[in-house]
Motif scaffolding. Sequence first.
Motif, PDB file in Angstrom:
ATOM      1  N   ARG A   5      44.280 -48.677  36.462  1.00  0.00           N
ATOM      2  CA  ARG A   5      44.193 -48.082  35.276  1.00  0.00           C
ATOM      3  C   ARG A   5      45.396 -48.088  34.175  1.00  0.00           C
ATOM      4  N   TYR A   6      46.542 -47.858  34.646  1.00  0.00           N
ATOM      5  CA  TYR A   6      47.811 -47.787  34.331  1.00  0.00           C
ATOM      6  C   TYR A   6      47.895 -49.366  33.514  1.00  0.00           C
ATOM      7  N   VAL A   7      47.864 -50.389  34.394  1.00  0.00           N
ATOM      8  CA  VAL A   7      48.263 -51.643  33.874  1.00  0.00           C
ATOM      9  C   VAL A   7      47.260 -52.253  32.947  1.00  0.00           C
ATOM     10  N   ALA A   8      46.007 -51.958  33.106  1.00  0.00           N
ATOM     11  CA  ALA A   8      44.629 -52.252  32.248  1.00  0.00           C
ATOM     12  C   ALA A   8      44.977 -51.634  31.023  1.00  0.00           C
ATOM     13  N   ILE A   9      45.238 -50.408  30.731  1.00  0.00           N
ATOM     14  CA  ILE A   9      45.424 -49.830  29.247  1.00  0.00           C
ATOM     15  C   ILE A   9      46.720 -49.941  28.909  1.00  0.00           C
ATOM     16  N   CYS A  10      47.623 -49.733  29.751  1.00  0.00           N
ATOM     17  CA  CYS A  10      49.126 -50.050  29.027  1.00  0.00           C
ATOM     18  C   CYS A  10      49.675 -51.411  28.824  1.00  0.00           C
ATOM     19  N   ASN A  11      49.307 -52.248  29.697  1.00  0.00           N
ATOM     20  CA  ASN A  11      49.706 -53.558  29.744  1.00  0.00           C
ATOM     21  C   ASN A  11      48.260 -54.743  29.835  1.00  0.00           C
ATOM     22  N   PRO A  12      47.406 -54.482  28.899  1.00  0.00           N
ATOM     23  CA  PRO A  12      46.255 -55.142  28.961  1.00  0.00           C
ATOM     24  C   PRO A  12      46.172 -56.882  28.944  1.00  0.00           C
ATOM     25  N   LEU A  13      47.478 -57.411  28.064  1.00  0.00           N
ATOM     26  CA  LEU A  13      47.685 -58.452  28.143  1.00  0.00           C
ATOM     27  C   LEU A  13      48.007 -59.381  29.462  1.00  0.00           C
ATOM     28  N   HIS A  14      48.850 -58.347  30.357  1.00  0.00           N
ATOM     29  CA  HIS A  14      49.495 -58.778  31.553  1.00  0.00           C
ATOM     30  C   HIS A  14      48.654 -58.496  32.888  1.00  0.00           C
ATOM     31  N   TYR A  15      47.508 -57.934  32.592  1.00  0.00           N
ATOM     32  CA  TYR A  15      46.781 -57.329  33.811  1.00  0.00           C
ATOM     33  C   TYR A  15      46.375 -58.321  34.838  1.00  0.00           C
ATOM     34  N   ILE A 105      47.648 -41.652  28.833  1.00  0.00           N
ATOM     35  CA  ILE A 105      46.971 -40.781  27.599  1.00  0.00           C
ATOM     36  C   ILE A 105      47.937 -41.011  26.245  1.00  0.00           C
ATOM     37  N   ARG A 106      49.326 -41.008  26.559  1.00  0.00           N
ATOM     38  CA  ARG A 106      50.062 -41.497  25.474  1.00  0.00           C
ATOM     39  C   ARG A 106      49.677 -42.901  24.796  1.00  0.00           C
ATOM     40  N   ARG A 110      48.044 -43.385  20.766  1.00  0.00           N
ATOM     41  CA  ARG A 110      48.559 -44.316  19.855  1.00  0.00           C
ATOM     42  C   ARG A 110      47.517 -45.359  19.212  1.00  0.00           C
ATOM     43  N   ILE A 111      46.443 -45.369  19.911  1.00  0.00           N
ATOM     44  CA  ILE A 111      45.334 -46.489  19.376  1.00  0.00           C
ATOM     45  C   ILE A 111      45.052 -45.778  18.256  1.00  0.00           C
ATOM     46  N   PRO A 112      44.998 -46.531  16.964  1.00  0.00           N
ATOM     47  CA  PRO A 112      44.578 -46.149  15.797  1.00  0.00           C
ATOM     48  C   PRO A 112      43.088 -45.843  15.359  1.00  0.00           C
ATOM     49  N   SER A 113      42.076 -46.432  16.075  1.00  0.00           N
ATOM     50  CA  SER A 113      40.880 -46.138  15.823  1.00  0.00           C
ATOM     51  C   SER A 113      40.246 -45.060  16.867  1.00  0.00           C
ATOM     52  N   ARG A 117      39.939 -45.294  21.016  1.00  0.00           N
ATOM     53  CA  ARG A 117      40.512 -44.159  21.745  1.00  0.00           C
ATOM     54  C   ARG A 117      39.456 -43.925  22.696  1.00  0.00           C
ATOM     55  N   ARG A 118      38.053 -43.423  22.145  1.00  0.00           N
ATOM     56  CA  ARG A 118      37.109 -42.867  23.226  1.00  0.00           C
ATOM     57  C   ARG A 118      36.611 -43.943  24.171  1.00  0.00           C
ATOM     58  N   LYS A 119      36.559 -45.011  23.854  1.00  0.00           N
ATOM     59  CA  LYS A 119      36.331 -46.234  24.732  1.00  0.00           C
ATOM     60  C   LYS A 119      37.275 -46.366  25.777  1.00  0.00           C
ATOM     61  N   THR A 120      38.513 -46.478  25.442  1.00  0.00           N
ATOM     62  CA  THR A 120      39.726 -46.462  26.317  1.00  0.00           C
ATOM     63  C   THR A 120      39.719 -45.342  27.404  1.00  0.00           C
ATOM     64  N   PHE A 121      39.615 -44.392  26.719  1.00  0.00           N
ATOM     65  CA  PHE A 121      39.618 -42.956  27.638  1.00  0.00           C
ATOM     66  C   PHE A 121      38.453 -43.014  28.682  1.00  0.00           C
ATOM     67  N   SER A 122      37.464 -43.496  28.214  1.00  0.00           N
ATOM     68  CA  SER A 122      36.319 -43.440  29.002  1.00  0.00           C
ATOM     69  C   SER A 122      36.322 -44.240  30.407  1.00  0.00           C
ATOM     70  N   THR A 123      37.017 -45.354  30.155  1.00  0.00           N
ATOM     71  CA  THR A 123      37.529 -46.245  31.505  1.00  0.00           C
ATOM     72  C   THR A 123      38.384 -45.514  32.462  1.00  0.00           C
ATOM     73  N   CYS A 124      39.093 -44.463  32.177  1.00  0.00           N
ATOM     74  CA  CYS A 124      39.826 -43.729  33.162  1.00  0.00           C
ATOM     75  C   CYS A 124      39.446 -42.188  33.508  1.00  0.00           C
TER      76      CYS A 124
END
Length: 203
Positions: A5-15, A105-106, A110-113, A117-124
Amino acid sequence: MSYDRYVAICNPLHYTYIMKREVCIQLASTSWIIGSVYSTTHTVNTFRLNFCRSNIIDHFFCDLPPLLKIACSDIRLNQRMIFVIGAVLILPCFPLTVVSYVFIIRTIVRIPSATGRRKTFSTCASHLITVGLFYLTGISVYLRPNFTSTALHQDRISAVFYTILVPMVNPIVYSLRNKELKQAIKKILTGRKPIGKTKKSCK
């Protein structure tokens, strides 16, 4: 899962680059090996004990603390092993999981919309809930120096969480993110039949 989850959210382009097949196999193999060594160590230590009392274990299954309670031999070494090995395995993993979610969570904040934020948080969120239940109940059972009667009674309640509730809730919680499953549940609750293609009768 927390690293994934850390890699998918914090480094999505390098996942795809980071979570390669080899990395996934290494992470899974490490978990299996550690679990096997943990079980084997306690099994070997249990075989040296003598059991001359009742063969009835005051628990839902043959867990270590209630098994030691009916032993006639000196169980101090076994109690120390449970505490020490449990601390070696749980204490490094728990802070790492917490730190990974602090970064997650940090990043989410920082996600503007708000939708993002809701969609990203629901994944973890589902993983965070199940892991929290597992860690809290596991720590309360295995990181306790003494196994008193009162504590063993509390262990039966904790055992329901980490052996039955968490594995049972896992597939349900993770599946609730599936839109098709959500629609199917809504149709069942409202009593509507699923919409599908109907065959026309030939006259």
